[in-house]
Write an enzyme that holds these catalytic residues in place. Structure first.
Site, short mmCIF file in Angstrom:
data_model
loop_
_atom_site.label_atom_id
_atom_site.label_comp_id
_atom_site.label_asym_id
_atom_site.label_seq_id
_atom_site.Cartn_x
_atom_site.Cartn_y
_atom_site.Cartn_z
N ASN A 9 0.96 -1.18 -0.16
CA ASN A 9 -0.02 -0.02 -0.04
C ASN A 9 0.69 1.12 -0.01
O ASN A 9 1.56 1.48 0.80
CB ASN A 9 -0.86 -0.05 1.30
CG ASN A 9 -1.72 1.41 1.54
OD1 ASN A 9 -1.90 2.04 0.45
ND2 ASN A 9 -2.17 1.54 2.78
N LYS A 11 0.08 4.26 -0.21
CA LYS A 11 -0.60 5.52 0.42
C LYS A 11 -0.12 6.75 -0.42
O LYS A 11 -0.46 6.57 -1.88
CB LYS A 11 -0.01 5.90 1.86
CG LYS A 11 0.30 4.42 2.49
CD LYS A 11 0.40 4.66 4.08
CE LYS A 11 0.69 3.49 4.83
NZ LYS A 11 0.48 3.50 6.20
N HIS A 95 -9.37 0.92 4.94
CA HIS A 95 -7.89 1.15 5.82
C HIS A 95 -8.04 1.94 6.95
O HIS A 95 -8.76 2.83 6.97
CB HIS A 95 -6.79 1.60 4.79
CG HIS A 95 -5.42 1.72 5.41
ND1 HIS A 95 -5.00 2.56 6.16
CD2 HIS A 95 -4.69 0.83 5.17
CE1 HIS A 95 -3.80 2.38 6.45
NE2 HIS A 95 -3.36 1.27 5.77
N GLU A 97 -6.39 4.46 8.19
CA GLU A 97 -6.07 5.75 7.94
C GLU A 97 -7.65 6.37 7.33
O GLU A 97 -7.57 7.42 7.53
CB GLU A 97 -5.10 6.04 7.08
CG GLU A 97 -3.63 5.61 7.70
CD GLU A 97 -2.40 5.44 6.96
OE1 GLU A 97 -2.59 5.44 5.50
OE2 GLU A 97 -1.56 4.84 7.40
N GLU A 167 -5.20 -5.44 10.69
CA GLU A 167 -4.03 -4.23 10.68
C GLU A 167 -4.19 -3.52 12.14
O GLU A 167 -4.99 -2.45 12.17
CB GLU A 167 -4.14 -3.13 9.57
CG GLU A 167 -3.84 -4.00 8.34
CD GLU A 167 -3.07 -2.89 7.25
OE1 GLU A 167 -2.27 -3.21 6.89
OE2 GLU A 167 -3.80 -1.64 7.14
N GLY A 173 2.82 2.24 10.86
CA GLY A 173 3.65 3.23 10.48
C GLY A 173 4.33 3.42 11.77
O GLY A 173 4.83 4.41 12.00
N SER A 213 3.67 -2.35 10.10
CA SER A 213 5.22 -2.41 10.21
C SER A 213 5.88 -3.63 9.89
O SER A 213 6.77 -4.01 10.64
CB SER A 213 5.80 -1.82 11.50
OG SER A 213 5.38 -0.77 12.00
C1 PEP Z 1 -0.39 0.11 5.60
O1 PEP Z 1 -0.48 0.83 5.26
O2 PEP Z 1 -1.32 -0.86 5.58
C2 PEP Z 1 0.57 -0.41 6.77
C3 PEP Z 1 0.65 -1.73 7.25
O3 PEP Z 1 1.77 0.43 6.93
P1 PEP Z 1 3.24 0.23 7.71
O4 PEP Z 1 3.66 -0.90 7.01
O5 PEP Z 1 3.91 1.38 7.20
O6 PEP Z 1 2.73 0.10 9.10
#
Ligand code: PEP
Length: 249
Positions: A9, A11, A95, A97, A167, A173, A213
């Site tokens: 992803n 973003k 997601h 976010e 998630e 992040g 992460s």
């Molecule tokens: C994501 O954007 O779905 C995500 C898991 O980000 P990151 O891997 O940066 O934590």
């Protein structure tokens, strides 16, 4: 046996030129990677460049969001049919976010899942608890609400076409990853919910990705868990080399 999925992803990162350069670097690194489905989700403006650059590879392109209506007076929105026409095969829905910053609700997520399925896209539905919810021992309650809300009124056949991503918001992040055991526990819980809402057979086939992460140095431990069917990768998917080494876990 569930086929693993490694999805990136991006973003709100990468121009079209950066997208072309990325795929030129990624394609040879994953050319022999037949053990999993590889998905990359660029921003809307880079979708066409990504689809073009991924031609002849096994990399599928996904969008990061969509609207549930097929068309209409919805300024700034994109429909599932438009994504399909642009060459997308999948779409990330709800997601964290989008839940956190853009008012995504379970009800809207559900409408998007249904619209994506109707258009022939694979919805990649995200669920996950915040740190306060985990610390308040509300993880299961939150996952249950988001899961049930997101897949409400799907037929069993429709449900067989979705991918779920667990998630935990506190791991996205932040550099803080759920341990493989913590992730597997949440996945197991989600699979039980799927068995109760549909059938044990459907639940057994459901692919549940972990996201939060994920990096080249922790993917192996995560994928060693039978409950974890792949990863949704944010930050580490932005560099072709890092993403390739996650794909080639
Ligand atoms: C994501 O954007 O779905 C995500 C898991 O980000 P990151 O891997 O940066 O934590």
């Amino acid at each position: 046996m569930r086929r693993p999925v490694i999805a990136g992803n991006w973003k709100m990162y990468k121009t079209q030129a950066e997208t072309r350069a990325y795929f030129a670097a990624l394609a040879p690194l994953v050319a022999g990677s037949t053990h999993c489905d590889i998905v990359v989700a660029p921003p809307f403006t880079a979708l066409a460049a990504a689809v073009e650059a991924a031609k002849g590879t096994s990399i599928s392109i996904a969008a990061q969001n969509m609207h549930w209506e097929t068309e209409g007076a919805f300024t700034g929105e994109i429909s599932a049919g438009m994504l399909l026409e642009a060459g997308c095969r999948a779409v990330i829905i709800a997601h964290s976010e989008r839940r956190q910053f853009f008012g995504e609700t379970d009800e809207r997520a559900n409408k998007k899942v249904k619209a994506a399925l109707a258009a022939g896209l694979t919805p990649l539905l995200c669920v996950g608890e915040s740190l306060a919810e985990r610390e308040g021992k509300k993880t299961e309650e939150v996952l249950e609400r988001q899961f049930r809300g997101g897949v409400a009124a799907l037929t069993s056949a429709e449900f067989s076409r979705i991918i779920l991503a667990y998630e935990p918001v506190w791991a996205i992040g932040t550099g803080r990853t759920a341990t493989p055991e913590m992730a597997a526990e949440a996945h197991q819980f989600l699979r039980q919910l799927a068995a109760a809402a549909f059938t044990p057979e459907r639940a057994d086939m459901l692919r549940i990705l972990y996201g939060g992460s994920v990096k080249p140095d922790n993917i192996k431990g995560l994928m060693a868990q039978v409950e974890i069917d792949g990863a949704l990768v944010g930050g580490a998917s932005l560099k072709a080399e890092a993403f390739a080494s996650i794909v080639n876990f």
